[in-house]
Design an enzyme around this catalytic site. Structure first.
Site, short mmCIF file in Angstrom:
data_model
loop_
_atom_site.label_atom_id
_atom_site.label_comp_id
_atom_site.label_asym_id
_atom_site.label_seq_id
_atom_site.Cartn_x
_atom_site.Cartn_y
_atom_site.Cartn_z
N GLY A 150 8.00 43.44 -4.54
CA GLY A 150 6.69 44.29 -4.19
C GLY A 150 7.44 45.60 -4.76
N PHE A 199 5.19 51.31 -2.10
CA PHE A 199 6.07 52.63 -0.85
C PHE A 199 7.48 52.06 -0.29
CE2 PHE A 199 1.56 53.71 -0.50
CZ PHE A 199 1.78 55.55 -1.05
N GLY A 200 7.54 50.85 0.16
CA GLY A 200 8.80 50.48 0.97
C GLY A 200 10.17 49.89 -0.72
N VAL A 211 4.98 36.12 -6.22
CA VAL A 211 6.14 35.29 -5.26
C VAL A 211 5.26 34.77 -4.48
CG1 VAL A 211 7.79 35.89 -3.33
CG2 VAL A 211 8.61 37.37 -5.50
N GLU A 261 -12.41 58.74 7.52
CA GLU A 261 -12.79 59.38 5.42
C GLU A 261 -13.50 59.44 4.79
OE1 GLU A 261 -7.97 60.56 5.71
OE2 GLU A 261 -8.33 58.73 4.67
N ASP A 318 5.24 47.60 5.84
CA ASP A 318 4.25 46.92 6.36
C ASP A 318 4.31 45.24 6.71
OD1 ASP A 318 2.73 48.97 6.44
OD2 ASP A 318 0.53 48.63 5.10
N GLN A 324 5.53 56.54 4.92
CA GLN A 324 7.07 57.34 5.36
C GLN A 324 8.13 56.16 6.00
OE1 GLN A 324 8.83 60.15 5.07
NE2 GLN A 324 6.84 60.95 4.29
C1 LIG Z 1 -7.01 52.77 2.22
C2 LIG Z 1 -5.95 52.65 3.40
C3 LIG Z 1 -4.90 53.90 3.39
C4 LIG Z 1 -3.92 54.39 4.02
N1 LIG Z 1 -3.93 56.06 4.12
C5 LIG Z 1 -2.62 56.10 4.31
C6 LIG Z 1 -1.91 57.80 5.09
O1 LIG Z 1 -2.48 58.48 4.90
N2 LIG Z 1 -0.73 57.97 5.20
C7 LIG Z 1 -0.18 56.64 5.32
O2 LIG Z 1 1.21 56.96 5.47
N3 LIG Z 1 -0.13 55.27 5.27
C8 LIG Z 1 -1.38 55.30 4.64
N4 LIG Z 1 -1.61 53.92 4.58
C9 LIG Z 1 -0.27 52.59 5.02
C10 LIG Z 1 0.38 52.39 3.48
O3 LIG Z 1 -0.41 52.44 2.43
C11 LIG Z 1 1.09 51.85 4.29
O4 LIG Z 1 2.21 51.81 5.02
C12 LIG Z 1 2.15 51.26 2.68
O5 LIG Z 1 2.08 50.80 1.70
C13 LIG Z 1 3.17 50.46 3.35
O6 LIG Z 1 4.05 50.60 2.57
P1 LIG Z 1 4.40 48.96 1.23
O7 LIG Z 1 5.98 49.36 0.83
O8 LIG Z 1 4.99 47.91 2.95
O9 LIG Z 1 3.24 48.21 1.21
P2 LIG Z 1 2.53 48.20 0.39
O10 LIG Z 1 2.43 50.08 -0.22
O11 LIG Z 1 1.47 47.92 0.51
O12 LIG Z 1 3.14 47.61 -1.30
C14 LIG Z 1 3.24 46.30 -1.55
C15 LIG Z 1 3.40 45.94 -2.92
O13 LIG Z 1 3.82 44.58 -2.50
C16 LIG Z 1 2.94 43.34 -3.68
N5 LIG Z 1 2.79 42.18 -3.59
C17 LIG Z 1 2.24 41.86 -2.33
N6 LIG Z 1 2.55 40.70 -1.98
C18 LIG Z 1 3.18 40.01 -3.39
C19 LIG Z 1 3.18 38.90 -3.79
N7 LIG Z 1 3.58 38.01 -2.79
N8 LIG Z 1 3.91 39.01 -4.77
C20 LIG Z 1 4.44 39.98 -5.70
N9 LIG Z 1 4.06 40.81 -5.67
C21 LIG Z 1 3.33 41.26 -4.27
C22 LIG Z 1 1.87 44.11 -3.65
O14 LIG Z 1 0.79 44.20 -5.01
C23 LIG Z 1 2.21 46.06 -3.15
O15 LIG Z 1 2.44 46.27 -5.01
C24 LIG Z 1 -2.94 53.57 4.56
C25 LIG Z 1 -3.51 51.89 4.29
C26 LIG Z 1 -3.87 51.52 3.10
C27 LIG Z 1 -4.65 50.70 2.92
#
Ligand SMILES: Cc1cc2nc3c(=O)[nH]c(=O)nc-3n(C[C@H](O)[C@H](O)[C@H](O)COP(=O)(O)OP(=O)(O)OC[C@H]3O[C@@H](n4cnc5c(N)ncnc54)[C@H](O)[C@@H]3O)c2cc1C
Length: 451
Positions: free
Chosen positions: A12, A15-16, A80, A176, A305, A321
């Site tokens: 992934g 953000f994380g 994955v 929004e 998430d 965050q």
């Molecule tokens: C429309 C929308 C608006 C949002 N607005 C806000 C906001 O204003 N403020 C805020 O703080 N948060 C907001 N969020 C929430 C925030 O975006 C998430 O909390 C954050 O992205 C979580 O980060 P993450 O690294 O867990 O997952 P993500 O950032 O979603 O990254 C997950 C990554 O894993 C990859 N992935 C997933 N499954 C697989 C797999 N099987 N194999 C390979 N790669 C994979 C994906 O392609 C992606 O790049 C919003 C979310 C959405 C959908």
């Protein structure tokens, strides 16, 4: 003795995952970051692509470009599909290979979430959600096409249904989107369309809760609702959606006729919990420990998430965050372990606050006891979002676009784009073999084309 550098696999590049990879810069390790998309997406601005203010290229950058100076990191485009904890490897599909084992010494899963229809997956066909760039472009097509269809329709009595937009879910994305569509109607219809009467446009926001933006203080929710109503949005609270079909929605037993329904209601975590076969919460998020590892597996970290962790008796929220701070923490912990240094103290989330935009020049902001709504909050929202975009070029491009749109009302990317796949997709037999992500992408393109 084995003297190869330790292998860190990050799944992934959101953000994380990206924060973890950056925290491992200069660490004597061999880092592999696998993502099924080639780009890091700034999801908080996804709705701006859906309502045609920004283009897809203004809120996403290739992960490879972001990490180009990090010599210890290899970026792999692949999906994955599973983890073997005993053999210590993940399985990945790429464009031309399936289930390729990728070994690890440390594994970090940051695979995020997708939208959930709460057991009503049949709604998806009529009410797309907003998670990736393809979703945002599909929603943009749907909204812009509604205006074009109404303009071409000679019978004005049919305009009302064509120009009714229903948003299901009163969280930040629903609010929004609703306020942005209201602004779009004002700015675009009056000057560019000849047959449509803007007063016929109806924007309806439905939520089963008792207030919009339920995670904010009540006074801010009330400010946001008042602002939505000022913009002409019909806010229907305490109303569950019973049905969504091609004619619109049924909310609280009442039919709302609409050709454009958008789902902004729920999220479901990635299947990381199933891959690992470990304990999850009711939604499927992996239960992790204070050092962000999975119980019994100090080498496996889950962040963002797709995990659940309580702090002060409450689960951490699914926001960017949390994912970034956890990614950074996990990266530092892995670095300490590799260097043989003592581990840092358990993870502690520092909540900087929440924000949501409600139309042009208005936002709400809450940080601990500090609350603000109006133009100043909107300026803070704009500044903070610019700061967190992944590259300087995106920051400049988005800033200029916002200034232009603010001053002229003109949007950056008001194109209806119908994708045409190069390979024909046949329902079952004879379909070219694609990995899950590619196939999903292609099917989605077909769906857009069929609209
Ligand atoms: C429309 C929308 C608006 C949002 N607005 C806000 C906001 O204003 N403020 C805020 O703080 N948060 C907001 N969020 C929430 C925030 O975006 C998430 O909390 C954050 O992205 C979580 O980060 P993450 O690294 O867990 O997952 P993500 O950032 O979603 O990254 C997950 C990554 O894993 C990859 N992935 C997933 N499954 C697989 C797999 N099987 N194999 C390979 N790669 C994979 C994906 O392609 C992606 O790049 C919003 C979310 C959405 C959908």
């Amino acid at each position: 003795m084995n003297d190869r550098p330790p292998r860190v696999v990050i799944v992934g590049g959101g953000f994380g995952g990206l924060a973890a990879a950056k925290a491992l810069k200069n660490t004597p390790a061999q880092i592999t970051l696998i993502d099924r998309n080639n780009h890091h997406l700034f999801q908080p601005l996804l709705y701006q692509v859906a309502i045609a203010v920004l283009g897809p290229g203004q809120i996403a950058s290739p992960i490879r470009t972001i990490l180009r100076r990090q010599r210890n990191t290899t970026v792999v485009l692949g999906e994955v599909t599973g983890v073997d904890k005993d053999r210590r490897c993940v399985f990945a599909n790429s464009a031309d290979r399936e289930s390729v084992p990728v070994p690890y010494d440390y594994l970090l899963l940051a695979t995020g979430a997708s939208h959930s229809y709460f057991g009503h997956n049949e709604f998806e066909k009529f009410a797309p959600g907003l998670k990736g760039l393809a979703d945002a472009v599909a929603v943009r097509n749907k909204i812009l096409k509604a205006f074009e269809t109404a303009e071409a329709e000679e019978d004005p009595s049919l305009h009302r249904n064509l120009l009714t937009f229903v948003l299901v879910g009163g969280g930040p994305t629903g609010v929004e989107m609703a306020s942005a569509i209201a602004t779009l109607v004002r700015a675009m219809v009056q000057s560019e369309f000849r047959r449509i009467d803007p007063s016929l446009a109806r924007i309806v926001l439905v939520d089963r809760g008792s207030r919009v933006l339920g995670t904010f203080a009540e006074s801010l929710s009330a400010d946001a609702k008042a602002r939505l109503e000022e913009l002409g949005v019909e806010v229907r609270l305490g109303q569950g959606v019973d049905l969504i079909d091609e004619e619109g929605v049924i909310a609280n037993g009442e039919r709302i006729a609409s050709k454009t329904v958008i789902w902004t209601a729920g999220v479901a975590p990635s299947p990381a919990g199933k891959w690992l076969g470990v304990e999850t919460d009711h939604a499927g998020r992996v239960k992790i420990q204070g050092d962000l590892t999975v119980p019994g597996h100090p080498e496996i970290f889950v962040v963002g998430d797709t995990m659940t962790l309580n702090q002060n008796g409450k689960p951490l929220p699914g926001v960017a965050q949390v994912a970034m701070q956890q990614g950074r923490y996990a990266g530092k912990l892995i670095r300490s372990r590799i260097a043989g240094r003592p581990a840092p103290r358990p993870f502690s989330y520092f909540d900087k606050g929440n924000m949501a935009v409600v139309g042009k020049g208005f936002a709400i902001l809450e940080s601990h006891k500090f609350r603000l709504s109006g133009f100043l909050a909107w300026l803070a929202w704009a500044g903070i979002h610019l700061e967190f975009l992944s590259t300087s070029s995106l920051r400049v491009a988005v800033f200029l676009q916002w200034v232009w749109t603010y001053l002229t009302g003109q949007r950056g990317s008001r194109l209806i784009v119908n994708y045409h796949g190069t390979e024909p997709v046949h329902a079952e037999q004879g379909a070219p073999k694609l990995s899950g992500g590619r196939r999903e992408e292609q099917l989605r393109s077909e769906h857009v084309r069929a609209e």
